[in-house]
Design an enzyme around this catalytic site. Structure first.
Site, PDB file in Angstrom:
ATOM      1  N   GLY A  53     -45.510  25.569  21.708  1.00 52.26           N
ATOM      2  CA  GLY A  53     -44.806  25.436  20.299  1.00 52.26           C
ATOM      3  C   GLY A  53     -42.857  24.277  19.885  1.00 52.26           C
ATOM      4  O   GLY A  53     -43.245  23.591  20.896  1.00 52.26           O
ATOM      5  N   ASP A  99     -48.311  31.556  15.380  1.00 50.67           N
ATOM      6  CA  ASP A  99     -47.922  31.846  14.960  1.00 50.67           C
ATOM      7  C   ASP A  99     -47.513  30.551  13.472  1.00 50.67           C
ATOM      8  O   ASP A  99     -46.879  31.024  12.780  1.00 50.67           O
ATOM      9  CB  ASP A  99     -45.995  31.696  15.490  1.00 50.67           C
ATOM     10  N   ARG A 131     -58.071  57.336   4.619  1.00 50.77           N
ATOM     11  CA  ARG A 131     -56.385  57.235   5.124  1.00 50.77           C
ATOM     12  C   ARG A 131     -55.613  55.826   4.690  1.00 50.77           C
ATOM     13  O   ARG A 131     -56.354  54.912   4.664  1.00 50.77           O
ATOM     14  CB  ARG A 131     -56.651  56.900   7.162  1.00 50.77           C
ATOM     15  N   ARG A 173     -52.689  55.600   9.948  1.00 54.20           N
ATOM     16  CA  ARG A 173     -53.023  55.267  11.828  1.00 54.20           C
ATOM     17  C   ARG A 173     -52.231  53.782  11.337  1.00 54.20           C
ATOM     18  O   ARG A 173     -52.850  52.987  10.605  1.00 54.20           O
ATOM     19  CB  ARG A 173     -54.455  55.269  11.530  1.00 54.20           C
ATOM     20  N   GLN A 197     -55.348  37.972  19.745  1.00 55.81           N
ATOM     21  CA  GLN A 197     -54.851  36.532  18.175  1.00 55.81           C
ATOM     22  C   GLN A 197     -54.960  35.882  19.393  1.00 55.81           C
ATOM     23  O   GLN A 197     -54.354  34.495  18.085  1.00 55.81           O
ATOM     24  CB  GLN A 197     -54.079  37.241  17.672  1.00 55.81           C
ATOM     25  N   ARG A 198     -55.111  35.389  20.996  1.00 48.33           N
ATOM     26  CA  ARG A 198     -54.381  34.817  21.186  1.00 48.33           C
ATOM     27  C   ARG A 198     -55.902  33.808  21.945  1.00 48.33           C
ATOM     28  O   ARG A 198     -56.031  33.179  22.673  1.00 48.33           O
ATOM     29  CB  ARG A 198     -53.428  34.084  22.125  1.00 48.33           C
TER      30      ARG A 198
HETATM   31  O1  F6P Z   1     -45.450  32.536  19.986  1.00 44.51           O
HETATM   32  C1  F6P Z   1     -46.179  33.132  20.421  1.00 44.51           C
HETATM   33  C2  F6P Z   1     -46.932  35.080  20.691  1.00 44.51           C
HETATM   34  O2  F6P Z   1     -47.501  35.461  20.912  1.00 44.51           O
HETATM   35  C3  F6P Z   1     -46.221  35.439  19.621  1.00 44.51           C
HETATM   36  O3  F6P Z   1     -46.598  35.927  18.542  1.00 44.51           O
HETATM   37  C4  F6P Z   1     -45.429  36.695  20.321  1.00 44.51           C
HETATM   38  O4  F6P Z   1     -44.544  37.500  19.657  1.00 44.51           O
HETATM   39  C5  F6P Z   1     -44.986  36.579  21.467  1.00 44.51           C
HETATM   40  O5  F6P Z   1     -45.917  35.555  21.686  1.00 44.51           O
HETATM   41  C6  F6P Z   1     -45.992  37.477  22.650  1.00 44.51           C
HETATM   42  O6  F6P Z   1     -44.870  36.846  23.603  1.00 44.51           O
HETATM   43  P1  F6P Z   1     -45.518  36.949  25.391  1.00 44.51           P
HETATM   44  O7  F6P Z   1     -46.605  36.310  25.940  1.00 44.51           O
HETATM   45  O8  F6P Z   1     -44.548  36.648  26.011  1.00 44.51           O
HETATM   46  O9  F6P Z   1     -45.525  38.369  25.429  1.00 44.51           O
END
Ligand code: F6P
Length: 380
Positions: free
Chosen positions: A117, A142, A177, A283, A291-292
């Site tokens: 990034g 991101d 909700r 909630r 997400q990763r």
């Molecule tokens: O930059 C990618 C990201 O997943 C962000 O969306 C998030 O804020 C951050 O990294 C989380 O970082 P770490 O892996 O240090 O917890």
């Protein structure tokens, strides 16, 4: 004449890292170039730890297109221009970039591919300024790297968030909700905005639009009047109320000169406020690292493959100091100088500073216009 190259994957992981690695290695192999991978990002470069990458049967870069993570690891705490060193029980920060450059020379690598990034590409630019042949590939869920319309990993994150919204939708509707989903994205609202559209959310709160909670309440009440007694809300982790501040969970230990803010918590805050102001039970769910991780979408596999193949093509053409990008929908390259913008000081990495050149959501973006046209409340 390129003979030997090395790849490093740096920063928070995304789905698609391996697809890029595979594409670089395949293109290299097709052109008689040897490929290596530094382990754990810039840390591997500093410690001179690397492995041979090949797509032959049973080798490291074989069968990895659909795999999440990174076969060569990644690092979130490796700013080698300002590196944490412990000496005699004392912590200091040193510029160890020359050690890295010596390592590159020693191993006779003709080019280093930096997958990462904005922070990673800032270091890449700094290495390029110091004479190293570098080619960057823009990674992050991101989607906030300057000069490109899309980073690899982003589409998968949006898909995961959209699926989560589908699931929150049915449980929210069943129990009448308000369901709030907090998504990642740091100081950019791309994931929140695009997943809100993909997942049919009613409200999306993003960092680029400081929100007024009463606007969200109005939207929920409007829905109530239409007989819809549930609502789905997406909140970006970096969203903040008008005149208020971002919600911070703590600090990360990623070294000096990097953004150590650990964002989070805004989803629960918004859910609490909405419950109080509407009287509807609310909630909050934080999607986090879902997400990763895991397998990339078909879109990300293709984008990552395009980026990886292009990066190797640039190396073969002797075009260094550049980042592969998508510009006007087409695969292209721009100079790393353009990518870092005003953030020119060697060693300063990234974050939410005045110098950082992050690509945020702009109000003329089609996603903003589309969201507004279909009545998604953006909190303003
Ligand atoms: O930059 C990618 C990201 O997943 C962000 O969306 C998030 O804020 C951050 O990294 C989380 O970082 P770490 O892996 O240090 O917890």
């Amino acid at each position: 004449m390129i003979r030997k190259v090395a790849i490093l994957a740096n920063g928070g992981d995304v789905s698609g890292f391996n697809a890029v690695i595979r594409a670089i290695v395949k293109t290299a192999e097709n052109n008689g170039v040897e490929c290596y991978g530094y382990l754990d990002g810039y840390n591997g470069l500093l410690k001179n730890e690397y492995v041979k990458l090949s797509t032959s049967e049973g080798e490291m870069a074989s069968g990895i297109l659909q795999l999440g993570g990174s076969v060569i690891g990644s690092s979130t705490n490796a700013n080698v221009f300002n590196y944490k060193v412990e000496e005699n029980g004392e912590v200091t920060y040193k510029d160890l970039s020359d050690v890295c450059i010596e390592n590159i020379k020693k191993e006779k690598f003709d080019c280093i591919f930096t997958l990462g990034g904005d922070g990673t590409q800032k270091s890449a630019r700094d290495f390029s300024t110091k004479g190293v042949n570098v080619i960057g590939v823009p990674k992050t869920i991101d989607n906030d790297v300057a000069c490109t319309e899309i980073t690899f990993g982003y589409n998968t994150a949006v898909s995961v968030a959209a699926e989560a919204l589908d699931r929150l939708h049915t449980t929210g509707e069943t129990h009448h909700r308000i369901m709030v989903l907090e998504v990642m994205g740091r100081y950019a609202g791309w994931i929140a905005l695009e997943s809100a559209i993909a997942g049919g959310a009613d409200i999306a709160l993003i960092p680029e639009i400081p929100y007024d909670i009463n606007k969200a309440v109005e939207k929920i009440n409007e829905r109530k009047e239409q007989g819809k007694n549930f609502s789905v809300v997406v909140v970006a982790e970096g969203a903040a109320p008008k005149g208020g501040t971002i919600s911070i969970l703590g600090t990360r230990n990623n070294g000096e000169g990097v953004d150590n803010t650990k964002l989070g918590g805004i989803g629960q805050i918004v859910a609490n406020q909405l419950q109080e102001l509407t009287g509807i039970e609310s909630r909050s769910t934080t999607l986090g690292y879902m997400q990763r991780g895991g397998t990339p979408t078909a879109y990300d596999r293709v984008l990552s493959t395009k980026y990886g193949a292009k990066a190797m093509e640039l190396a073969l053409n002797g075009q260094f100091g550049v980042l592969t990008v998508i510009k006007n929908g087409k695969l292209d390259a721009v100079s790393l100088e353009e990518v870092v913008g005003r953030n020119t000081k060697i060693g300063a990495v990234s974050g939410n500073t005045a110098e950082s050149n992050l690509r945020k959501v702009t109000m003329d973006n089609d996603l903003v216009k589309t969201a507004r046209n279909i009545g998604i409340c953006l909190g303003d």
